[in-house]
Design a protein around this motif. Sequence first.
Motif, short mmCIF file in Angstrom:
data_model
loop_
_atom_site.label_atom_id
_atom_site.label_comp_id
_atom_site.label_asym_id
_atom_site.label_seq_id
_atom_site.Cartn_x
_atom_site.Cartn_y
_atom_site.Cartn_z
N MET A 20 46.69 41.18 38.97
CA MET A 20 46.27 42.18 37.98
C MET A 20 45.70 43.28 38.66
O MET A 20 45.12 44.00 37.92
N GLU A 21 45.82 43.80 39.78
CA GLU A 21 45.47 45.10 40.35
C GLU A 21 46.58 46.06 39.97
O GLU A 21 47.47 45.73 39.56
N PRO A 22 45.97 47.34 39.88
CA PRO A 22 44.45 47.81 40.10
C PRO A 22 43.24 47.66 39.02
O PRO A 22 42.40 47.71 39.44
N GLU A 23 43.81 47.16 38.03
CA GLU A 23 42.71 47.08 36.88
C GLU A 23 41.78 46.03 37.20
O GLU A 23 40.57 46.44 36.91
N PHE A 24 42.13 44.88 37.66
CA PHE A 24 41.18 43.76 37.93
C PHE A 24 41.51 43.39 39.43
O PHE A 24 42.39 42.60 39.81
N PRO A 25 40.74 43.89 40.66
CA PRO A 25 40.92 43.64 41.77
C PRO A 25 40.54 42.54 42.06
O PRO A 25 39.54 41.55 41.50
N GLU A 26 40.80 41.77 43.16
CA GLU A 26 40.79 40.41 43.56
C GLU A 26 39.03 40.43 43.78
O GLU A 26 38.59 41.31 44.25
N LYS A 27 38.53 39.23 43.40
CA LYS A 27 37.09 39.04 43.35
C LYS A 27 36.24 39.71 42.41
O LYS A 27 35.12 39.38 42.39
N CYS A 28 36.87 40.63 41.56
CA CYS A 28 36.12 41.02 40.52
C CYS A 28 35.94 39.75 39.55
O CYS A 28 36.31 38.78 39.23
N ILE A 29 34.88 39.88 38.58
CA ILE A 29 34.31 39.09 37.65
C ILE A 29 34.95 39.41 36.27
O ILE A 29 34.71 40.71 35.96
N ILE A 30 35.49 38.60 35.59
CA ILE A 30 36.04 39.05 34.11
C ILE A 30 35.17 38.13 33.35
O ILE A 30 34.66 37.00 33.70
N VAL A 31 34.78 38.48 31.92
CA VAL A 31 34.24 37.93 31.04
C VAL A 31 35.10 37.47 29.82
O VAL A 31 35.96 38.46 29.31
N ILE A 32 35.38 36.40 29.53
CA ILE A 32 36.26 35.77 28.68
C ILE A 32 35.57 35.27 27.30
O ILE A 32 34.40 34.62 27.40
N GLU A 33 35.85 35.67 26.20
CA GLU A 33 35.72 35.30 24.81
C GLU A 33 36.68 34.38 24.37
O GLU A 33 37.94 34.53 24.33
N PRO A 34 36.23 33.21 24.19
CA PRO A 34 37.28 31.94 23.72
C PRO A 34 37.94 32.47 22.33
O PRO A 34 37.16 32.87 21.60
#
Length: 118
Positions: A20-34
């Motif tokens: 999912m790079e470049p928007e979400f680089p490896e090891k970044c944290i994403i917050v999920i809403e179920p």
Amino acid sequence: MSKDCSYNELYPLQVLDDSMEPEFPEKCIIVIEPSEVCATGAYVVAETQGDRWFRQYIADSGTTKRLVALNSDYPEIQLKEGEYKIVGVVVQRNIGRDIKHYHPYVPGGKSPKTIPVN
């Protein structure tokens, strides 16, 4: 009797690859809403064929739906009605002290805000 509300609490995940790079680089944290609902263009965690994927959800005109990696080295995943489930939507990305918010229920899903935390 009280009802357990934990099913709709936000939770963090760490991105483990470069799909999912470049928007979400490896090891970044994403917050999920179920959620099982999102707009086309939203970043989602979805289940299909027994696997979970972090991808961008695209619903083209008509019935074509797919999961797309931002890194073109990864193939698209075609979604068949009744054979997939949206598990949650990305509402935030954290890279170090930079936080970016997303709006998964409007087309495009992106927010222009990137907030540095001091």
